[in-house]
Write a protein that holds these residues in place. Structure first.
Motif, mmCIF file in Angstrom:
data_model
loop_
_atom_site.group_PDB
_atom_site.id
_atom_site.type_symbol
_atom_site.label_atom_id
_atom_site.label_comp_id
_atom_site.label_asym_id
_atom_site.label_seq_id
_atom_site.Cartn_x
_atom_site.Cartn_y
_atom_site.Cartn_z
ATOM 1 N N PHE A 32 1.210 6.856 -2.872
ATOM 2 C CA PHE A 32 0.180 7.539 -3.675
ATOM 3 C C PHE A 32 0.223 9.050 -3.452
ATOM 4 C CE2 PHE A 32 -1.518 3.323 -2.552
ATOM 5 C CZ PHE A 32 -1.739 2.812 -3.828
ATOM 6 N N TYR A 40 -7.963 0.700 -3.504
ATOM 7 C CA TYR A 40 -8.299 0.073 -2.229
ATOM 8 C C TYR A 40 -9.640 -0.661 -2.310
ATOM 9 C CZ TYR A 40 -4.450 2.424 0.289
ATOM 10 O OH TYR A 40 -3.214 2.835 0.756
ATOM 11 N N ASP A 61 -1.448 -6.701 7.300
ATOM 12 C CA ASP A 61 -0.829 -6.166 6.089
ATOM 13 C C ASP A 61 0.687 -6.133 6.318
ATOM 14 O OD1 ASP A 61 -0.184 -4.901 3.738
ATOM 15 O OD2 ASP A 61 -1.255 -3.027 4.175
ATOM 16 N N GLY A 63 3.971 -4.915 5.264
ATOM 17 C CA GLY A 63 4.346 -3.769 4.419
ATOM 18 C C GLY A 63 3.161 -2.834 4.382
ATOM 19 N N VAL A 86 2.674 -4.354 9.730
ATOM 20 C CA VAL A 86 4.119 -4.359 9.949
ATOM 21 C C VAL A 86 4.766 -3.541 8.831
ATOM 22 C CG1 VAL A 86 6.194 -5.800 10.139
ATOM 23 C CG2 VAL A 86 3.978 -6.724 10.853
ATOM 24 N N ASP A 87 5.669 -2.648 9.220
ATOM 25 C CA ASP A 87 6.439 -1.913 8.218
ATOM 26 C C ASP A 87 7.792 -1.574 8.825
ATOM 27 O OD1 ASP A 87 5.370 -0.322 5.461
ATOM 28 O OD2 ASP A 87 7.290 0.348 6.287
ATOM 29 N N CYS A 111 9.279 -3.258 12.019
ATOM 30 C CA CYS A 111 10.388 -4.197 11.805
ATOM 31 C C CYS A 111 10.348 -4.699 10.367
ATOM 32 C CB CYS A 111 10.338 -5.385 12.773
ATOM 33 S SG CYS A 111 9.007 -6.556 12.479
ATOM 34 N N ASN A 112 11.403 -5.386 9.983
ATOM 35 C CA ASN A 112 11.390 -6.093 8.707
ATOM 36 C C ASN A 112 10.372 -7.222 8.859
ATOM 37 O OD1 ASN A 112 11.908 -7.678 6.475
ATOM 38 N ND2 ASN A 112 14.128 -7.668 6.738
HETATM 39 C C1 LIG Z 1 3.666 0.685 -1.608
HETATM 40 S S1 LIG Z 1 3.706 0.715 0.169
HETATM 41 C C2 LIG Z 1 2.137 -0.079 0.480
HETATM 42 C C3 LIG Z 1 1.456 0.333 1.761
HETATM 43 C C4 LIG Z 1 0.106 -0.342 1.992
HETATM 44 N N1 LIG Z 1 0.200 -1.789 2.021
HETATM 45 C C5 LIG Z 1 -0.894 0.075 0.940
HETATM 46 O O1 LIG Z 1 -1.232 -0.756 0.068
HETATM 47 O O2 LIG Z 1 -1.350 1.202 0.988
HETATM 48 C C6 LIG Z 1 4.870 -0.602 0.512
HETATM 49 C C7 LIG Z 1 5.345 -0.618 1.956
HETATM 50 O O3 LIG Z 1 6.035 -1.844 2.214
HETATM 51 C C8 LIG Z 1 7.066 -1.575 3.130
HETATM 52 N N2 LIG Z 1 8.031 -2.696 3.081
HETATM 53 C C9 LIG Z 1 8.677 -3.186 1.982
HETATM 54 N N3 LIG Z 1 9.456 -4.236 2.329
HETATM 55 C C10 LIG Z 1 9.303 -4.411 3.671
HETATM 56 C C11 LIG Z 1 9.862 -5.322 4.609
HETATM 57 N N4 LIG Z 1 10.740 -6.266 4.250
HETATM 58 N N5 LIG Z 1 9.484 -5.228 5.903
HETATM 59 C C12 LIG Z 1 8.615 -4.265 6.307
HETATM 60 N N6 LIG Z 1 8.056 -3.367 5.458
HETATM 61 C C13 LIG Z 1 8.391 -3.434 4.147
HETATM 62 C C14 LIG Z 1 7.618 -0.221 2.670
HETATM 63 O O4 LIG Z 1 8.301 0.437 3.714
HETATM 64 C C15 LIG Z 1 6.323 0.498 2.262
HETATM 65 O O5 LIG Z 1 5.823 1.244 3.340
#
Ligand SMILES: C[S@@+](CC[C@H](N)C(=O)[O-])C[C@H]1O[C@@H](n2cnc3c(N)ncnc32)[C@H](O)[C@@H]1O
Length: 196
Positions: A32, A40, A61, A63, A86-87, A111-112
């Motif tokens: 954003f 939100y 959450d 990602g 997790v991100d 991590c993934n």
């Molecule tokens: C659009 S942002 C959303 C952030 C938060 N959830 C929000 O709504 O404000 C998407 C996030 O998902 C993370 N992401 C996508 N695939 C992922 C994965 N396989 N493992 C960890 N993080 C992931 C990206 O790095 C990014 O930070």
């Protein structure tokens, strides 16, 4: 079977999109330009639609970016929330640990999310955007549900749906095997997978 290329490419994509340069704006790492209060607040509305009588809620959450969404829920919900995130972007998790969720540093993991060990389970609610998943990994959804107490809350943004020509987040192939309740908003689509 997990295709590492899919996640590696996604990671590189988000890294270059959100962390091309150092910046102080806490909204950028979540996609954003400005604080997305309206967006939100939809999450808050979904959360408050549950019959909630406990006094402590663990919310994960997958990602989480820098945890801004979780911070919004923490600051604006009448529920007592413990955030978990997790991100796979290190800089985003560092912001979560050092700026937005100092009290909960150990709850934020870089991590993934496919490899996350769900070590603090059960989580009352888990947020997950299915756009970030390989669409043949249904077992991952089953794994998430196994570690969830109340519901998995799937969400995605309407620009993503528009590109994919879907009307609802429910139409992601990976969600087809599940019975879901959906909530549609102008900018967001939500689908709830209840734990029976
Ligand atoms: C659009 S942002 C959303 C952030 C938060 N959830 C929000 O709504 O404000 C998407 C996030 O998902 C993370 N992401 C996508 N695939 C992922 C994965 N396989 N493992 C960890 N993080 C992931 C990206 O790095 C990014 O930070």
């Amino acid at each position: 079977m997990v295709n590492d290329d899919f996640y590696q490419n996604n990671r590189l994509f988000y890294k270059s999109k959100y962390w091309r340069c150092e910046h102080q704006n806490l909204c950028y790492p979540n996609g954003f330009l400005n604080y997305p209060k309206k967006t939100y607040d939809y999450f808050l509305e979904v959360l408050h639609s549950f019959d909630t009588t406990n006094n402590h809620y663990k919310i994960l959450d997958l990602g989480c970016g820098n945890g801004l969404l979780l911070k919004h829920l923490l600051d604006n919900s009448y529920l007592e929330i413990e955030p978990f995130g997790v991100d796979f972007l290190e800089n985003s998790i560092l912001q979560a640990k050092n700026l937005l969720h100092k009290e909960f540093q150990s709850n934020f993991i870089c991590c993934n999310f496919i490899d996350y060990d769900f070590s603090h389970f059960p989580y009352d609610f888990v947020f997950l955007d299915p756009y970030h998943l390989q669409q043949n990994e249904v077992e991952f959804i089953t794994k998430v549900l196994k570690h969830t107490k109340t519901a998995v809350i799937f969400y995605t943004y309407y620009d993503v749906l528009e590109n994919l020509k879907y009307n609802s987040v429910k139409e992601f192939p990976i969600l087809k095997p599940f019975m879901l309740d959906s909530f549609e908003h102008q900018e967001m689509s939500f689908a709830i997978l209840h734990k029976k």
